[in-house]
Design a protein around this motif. Structure first.
Motif, mmCIF file in Angstrom:
data_model
loop_
_atom_site.group_PDB
_atom_site.id
_atom_site.type_symbol
_atom_site.label_atom_id
_atom_site.label_comp_id
_atom_site.label_asym_id
_atom_site.label_seq_id
_atom_site.Cartn_x
_atom_site.Cartn_y
_atom_site.Cartn_z
ATOM 1 N N LEU A 225 1.957 -8.086 -9.072
ATOM 2 C CA LEU A 225 1.771 -8.513 -7.688
ATOM 3 C C LEU A 225 2.569 -9.782 -7.401
ATOM 4 O O LEU A 225 3.183 -9.920 -6.333
ATOM 5 N N VAL B 144 -5.565 -13.930 -3.275
ATOM 6 C CA VAL B 144 -5.938 -12.702 -3.968
ATOM 7 C C VAL B 144 -6.743 -13.043 -5.212
ATOM 8 O O VAL B 144 -6.289 -13.831 -6.055
ATOM 9 N N GLU C 62 -1.344 -6.456 -13.736
ATOM 10 C CA GLU C 62 -1.302 -6.242 -12.299
ATOM 11 C C GLU C 62 -1.131 -7.552 -11.532
ATOM 12 O O GLU C 62 -0.485 -7.584 -10.477
ATOM 13 N N GLN D 136 0.805 -1.218 0.000
ATOM 14 C CA GLN D 136 0.000 0.000 0.000
ATOM 15 C C GLN D 136 0.841 1.273 0.000
ATOM 16 O O GLN D 136 0.309 2.365 -0.186
ATOM 17 N N VAL E 72 -7.774 -11.355 -8.444
ATOM 18 C CA VAL E 72 -7.566 -10.201 -9.317
ATOM 19 C C VAL E 72 -8.695 -10.206 -10.342
ATOM 20 O O VAL E 72 -8.769 -11.091 -11.197
ATOM 21 N N GLN F 98 -6.186 -0.498 -5.157
ATOM 22 C CA GLN F 98 -6.764 -1.642 -5.871
ATOM 23 C C GLN F 98 -7.413 -2.649 -4.928
ATOM 24 O O GLN F 98 -8.260 -3.425 -5.339
ATOM 25 N N ILE F 99 -7.017 -2.672 -3.662
ATOM 26 C CA ILE F 99 -7.631 -3.592 -2.696
ATOM 27 C C ILE F 99 -8.986 -3.012 -2.305
ATOM 28 O O ILE F 99 -9.069 -2.023 -1.565
ATOM 29 N N TYR G 9 0.499 1.463 -6.355
ATOM 30 C CA TYR G 9 -0.731 1.102 -5.645
ATOM 31 C C TYR G 9 -1.690 2.291 -5.617
ATOM 32 O O TYR G 9 -1.334 3.375 -5.152
ATOM 33 N N TRP H 129 -8.892 -7.728 -5.534
ATOM 34 C CA TRP H 129 -8.014 -6.732 -6.141
ATOM 35 C C TRP H 129 -8.662 -6.252 -7.441
ATOM 36 O O TRP H 129 -8.834 -7.018 -8.376
ATOM 37 N N ASP H 130 -9.022 -4.983 -7.465
ATOM 38 C CA ASP H 130 -9.688 -4.411 -8.639
ATOM 39 C C ASP H 130 -8.664 -3.612 -9.434
ATOM 40 O O ASP H 130 -8.305 -2.496 -9.049
ATOM 41 N N LEU I 44 -8.005 -11.102 -0.384
ATOM 42 C CA LEU I 44 -8.126 -9.792 -1.000
ATOM 43 C C LEU I 44 -8.932 -9.888 -2.283
ATOM 44 O O LEU I 44 -8.778 -10.848 -3.046
ATOM 45 N N ARG J 223 -10.878 -6.691 1.963
ATOM 46 C CA ARG J 223 -9.917 -7.553 2.666
ATOM 47 C C ARG J 223 -10.632 -8.256 3.803
ATOM 48 O O ARG J 223 -11.326 -7.636 4.598
#
Length: 1008
Positions: A516, A628, A512, A236, A630, A244-245, A241, A489-490, A487, A248
């Protein structure tokens, strides 16, 4: 479980340009005119390579090597092109320009290495010869598993597509370049010079030579890596960053719950568990299951991944063997890899158990040599096999297995959630045939044990699959687990990015996810990425000169032909020498590949059960872990971005096993009658339809016994493909290194005919496909295109069925799926035309409705696509059906296509030998009504007309259009005045009225 209270809305941030912050541009306001210094005009001349790259990108036989591009650009500039000048372009457009060394063999185009000719005499050669490097460093700069001869500098733009209209692309890039210069000048602080800033930034963008020193990266030992909390905090703080999260969830660690056995284990079994597994006590679910087996109950255990489920059937086996050395067992697994893992574990357990070291364990599958099979039957106490072998080898030759079957005590079926839909329905009948044979040889004491990941209604699933009633369900998980973070992740979307950059496609979910993964690996986190991204990951690490990291990443395919490849991956994972695995969904199953700390899922994986199984791959050693998701830019992914609670709260779908299908039952009755003649009493195993099927489909002798129909002889099992797959296999050869020193073809895998015909295309990475020898030769290539078959055309009508209270009909017949010399984008498919025939059914969209849709500016392709999915969503066996999914690049194309599709809902068997479409046709009208009622009453925006298995991501969709089609087919009233005008169809018309398909002579309309 706790949920973070952080913001879920992304805060817009400015994009960095050479270390200076750019202003956010408004596309509609007039731009301020800036006077450029002469230096920037010179840089602009260098950007002439834009035109050269656009030309090269449109020619698939050319590669964008820097020597090739440089030669053409120097011809325009009339002077040498310096690396530093290209690096300045990279600094201005860091996410658009790709400028890096990669292994030379990655540039294979049509299997031929790109030539480096016509170089100017005063231009340097940027090719690195790794033979020279290898003299100094044994590892050289070679990629793992690929002894490359050299590396070459590549210059390209980050595009996700190729186009024949290079002019538009050139203009966009030119404008982006001008905007970047303007932004740099505006952002330059007072007292500093823009030119100096650009030159300083460019020094960081000169491509590094490929790293060949593994000491460049110190990988922490698993016990020394940072905690997941610390890593997430670090993420973060990164420049890239931008919130995107969006969700959580933290699941706290769980301590072990021990269980007690009703009868203590013998000292020898306790010793074996202690010495081979370091087990001194049992978890609750292990003890509960072992106790139930001791009471001679059938057992289903449904607990989390890596909870020690194999102990549940291994310990009872040891007890049976100690009671009688003649005892036998069958362990059944869905994959060879999983069977191999479990066989090794059992052998270690037996070796550690005094008195049982002599017990023989054997693998009995399709790879088992014929001359070994007799020895296995006569000497093995435990066989590791699969349902394919039980169906096609063991049951048809039951007389050879009678001694083994008489002494059989235990049948364990692992990964029970794998057996559903068409395959599971076949397996249910195979088990019934097996139980019948056991009873015939006098053994009605066989205990069935099954293990599964967490599923809905596990005991119900086992009862339907095995045909038994006394089932003990164990679902309370006693295994410990570490803390786990989930997570959502967008990735940055177009709305969040600089418009010029976004249009050039430099970012996105794939970018992404890989970013990551690299970030986690650099911190010693062992990561598995579920997707097909090995090529993109290779490019990124090569561009950064981090071949030392790339050496620690390997792809894992569930159908690896060479077991040594799989073992090499597993050895590196267990030994800690592997940082990353790029895998298909094969690793959802329980293959143990060592310590994994994190899972990244690129795109929602088809279903909630798949999501949870993939997430379960991390944290298999009770450490803190990370999962995660994504999200891709697909409707089903957006659904979970907007409503992440569903990932954790949504119940899993029931697993479907159709034990009433007469088509499937009849096929297995032919097999059962060949194994041992049938009588009406066998309805105990095969159900109430047995009598009707025996009388109509089998041959009855004078004594009243039923035998197979003559058309199935001499081997009925050869007429049934239980996986709904074709018998023929295509061998896939990697010929990349053929022609190099010591280069030989390498077998990658085998594909079933149903996949090979429609996935292997010459012109991409495939050099040659032979349908005669069933061999495809592949070379590795960096290409920016994919190919897909399109045409599914109805050929002939075999049956016609009424739709209740409607003048419209459902039609069943044959289709042809064609792949030929089509043009997909600008890439010709070179393989000769190939046709295959499948069966299915269809509904023709009424002509008057098409007229209404046109008047109201609907896109008929959207409506047809969505209506097809709505129908499939209401049919239990739909995973074994396919429809003609509509592709956005065709339906929304700005150029008119010559391939007009009929206005027809098409549903056909996924396999050439499938039979599900016939069952679906029988219920076509009632399912149509269910689909209508669901779509009409569903409050969702579009979830009820989406499919998790849509090959085109559900992009082409219209819920209103789907409802109109369903109403029209059911003959429900449609008030044209109440139908709202739509925003207009994008692109050209691609749907035309469906023409009537001629039926076979004598076909009568069947009542609804």
């Amino acid at each position: 479980m706790k949920r973070s209270a952080g913001p879920t809305k992304r805060t817009p941030k400015r994009q960095k340009v050479s270390g200076a912050t750019s202003t956010t541009r408004n596309q509609h306001k007039e731009k301020e005119t800036l006077e450029w210094p002469e230096y920037f005009h010179d840089v602009s001349q260098v950007f002439a390579l834009n035109t050269v790259l656009a030309f090269v990108s449109s020619r698939r036989h050319l590669a964008t090597t820097f020597p090739m591009i440089r030669s053409s650009v120097e011809g325009l500039l009339k002077r040498p092109l310096e690396l530093s000048k290209v690096a300045e372009l990279k600094a201005l457009l860091p996410d658009v320009v790709e400028f890096a060394y990669i292994p030379h063999s990655n540039l294979r185009i049509h299997g031929e290495t790109v030539c480096r000719q016509n170089k100017r005499s005063n231009s340097p050669d940027f090719t690195l010869h790794s033979q020279a490097l290898a003299i100094e460093t044994p590892s050289g700069s070679r990629l793992p598993g690929h002894e490359e001869e050299e590396h070459v500098l590549v210059l390209d733009f980050a595009e996700n597509f190729r186009t024949t209209k290079s002019g538009n692309l050139v203009e966009k890039r030119n404008q982006r370049f001008k905007d970047a210069i303007d932004e740099l000048m505006k952002a330059t602080p007072e007292g500093e010079v823009s030119m100096d800033l650009l030159q300083a930034a460019a020094r960081d963008h000169i491509p590094p030579l490929p790293a060949n020193d593994s000491q460049n990266l110190v990988i922490p030992e698993p016990k020394d890596r940072p905690s997941i909390d610390d890593i997430l905090l670090e993420i973060q703080k990164q420049q890239w960053y931008k919130n995107q999260i969006v969700d959580r969830r933290t699941f706290k660690e769980k301590v072990a719950i021990e269980g007690l056995l009703a009868e203590p284990l013998s000292h020898t079994i306790q010793q074996a568990l202690r010495e081979s597994r370091n087990i001194t006590s049992l978890y609750y679910h292990q003890a509960a299951a072992i106790n139930a087996i001791a009471q001679r109950k059938h057992v289903i255990v449904s607990t989390s991944t890596a909870s020690g489920k194999s102990v549940i059937y291994q310990v009872p086996l040891l007890k049976f063997l100690e009671e009688s050395s003649n005892a036998t067992a069958i362990f059944i697994y869905p994959t060879k890899a999983l069977a191999q893992d479990q066989r090794t574990a059992l052998e270690q357990l037996l070796w550690a158990c005094p008195g049982l070291q002599h017990i023989k364990v054997a693998t009995y599958d399709g790879d088992t040599a014929q001359d070994h099979r007799r020895t296995i039957r006569e000497t093995a106490s435990v066989i590791f096999t699969n349902f394919d072998m039980l169906h096609a080898s063991i049951l048809p030759h039951e007389e050879l297995w009678r001694t083994f079957i008489k002494n059989l005590k235990l049948v364990a079926v692992d990964e029970l959630h794998y057996y559903s839909n068409l395959f599971g329905s076949h397996v249910a009948q195979i088990i019934r045939r097996f139980r019948r044979i056991c009873a015939a040889v006098g053994n009605q004491r066989v205990i069935f044990v099954s293990c599964s990941a967490t599923i809905s209604k596990p005991s119900q699933h086992m009862k339907r699959l095995f045909g038994v009633e006394d089932v003990e369900e164990v679902v309370e998980d006693g295994a410990p687990s570490g803390k786990k973070d989930y997570l959502v992740w967008d990735p940055l979307g177009v709305k969040d990015m600089d418009p010029g950059v976004a249009k050039l496609g430099q970012s996105g979910p794939m970018y992404e996810a890989i970013n990551l993964m690299i970030f986690l690996m650099m911190r010693g986190v062992r990561v598995i990425l579920f997707c097909k991204a090995m090529k993109a990951l290779r490019q990124r690490l090569s561009a950064e000169g981090r071949l030392d990291v790339l050496e620690k990443v390997m792809p894992y395919r569930g159908v690896l032909k060479d077991s040594q490849d799989r073992r090499r991956i597993e050895h590196k994972a267990f030994s800690g020498h592997l940082l990353g695995i790029v895998a298909t969904n094969a690793l959802e199953l329980g293959v143990d590949i060592g310590v994994l700390d994190a899972v990244i899922m690129l795109g929602f994986p088809f279903g909630i059960a798949n999501f949870r199984q993939q997430a379960g791959r991390a944290g298999r050693r009770s450490r803190d872990s990370l999962a995660v998701l994504v999200a891709e830019d697909l409707p089903i992914d957006r659904n979970y971005v907007e409503s992440p609670d569903k990932l954790y709260d949504q119940p899993m779908d029931d697993l479907i096993v159709d034990i009433e299908s007469k088509v499937i039952i009849e096929a297995h009755l032919q097999c059962a009658a060949h194994e041992m003649p049938l009588s009406k009493d066998d309805a105990f195993y095969f159900g109430t339809s047995l009598g009707e099927l025996c009388d109509s489909k089998l041959r009855k002798d004078k004594d009243g016994w039923y035998h197979p129909h003559s058309k199935f002889l001499p081997y009925p099992t050869k007429h049934i493909s239980i996986r709904g797959a074709d018998d023929d296999k295509y061998t896939i050869l990697d010929v990349t290194k053929v022609g190099l020193p010591n280069g030989v073809p390498r077998i990658l895998e085998e594909l079933e005919l149903s996949r090979a015909i429609f996935e292997l295309y010459e012109g991409g990475v495939v050099k040659e496909v032979s349908h005669d020898t069933k061999v495809a030769r592949l070379v590795r290539a960096d290409v920016n295109w994919i190919t897909k078959p399109r045409n599914v055309d109805a050929m002939q009508t075999h049956r016609i069925k009424e739709i209740a209270r409607s003048p419209h009909r459902a039609y069943f017949g044959s289709f042809r799926k064609i792949r030929g010399n089509t043009v997909l984008d600008v890439i010709d498919v070179d393989t000769p035309p190939y046709e295959r025939q499948v069966t299915g059914f269809w509904f023709d969209v009424p002509k008057d409705l098409l007229g209404l849709m046109k008047a109201k500016q609907f896109n008929p392709a959207e409506a047809i696509h969505s209506a097809s999915h709505a129908w499939m969503n209401r049919f239990a066996l739909s995973p074994d059906l396919r429809t003609e999914c509509k592709a956005a690049e065709k339906e929304y194309n700005k150029e008119e296509s010559q391939r007009k599709r009929p206005a027809r809902l098409i549903l056909y068997d996924a396999s050439r030998k499938g039979s599900v479409s016939a069952q679906a046709f029988d219920h076509s009208g009632e399912v149509l009504r269910q689909a209508h009622d669901t779509v009409e009453t569903c409050p969702c925006k579009d979830g009820c007309i989406h499919s998790a298995t849509c090959s085109e991501g559900n992009v082409v969709a219209s819920k209103i259009g789907a409802l109109l089609i369903l109403k029209a087919l059911l003959n429900f009233d449609i008030d044209a005045n109440s139908v709202a005008m739509q925003s207009g169809s994008q692109g050209f018309e691609t749907i035309v009225e469906a023409m009537y398909i001629r039926p076979l002579d004598g076909v009568q309309v069947e009542p609804a």
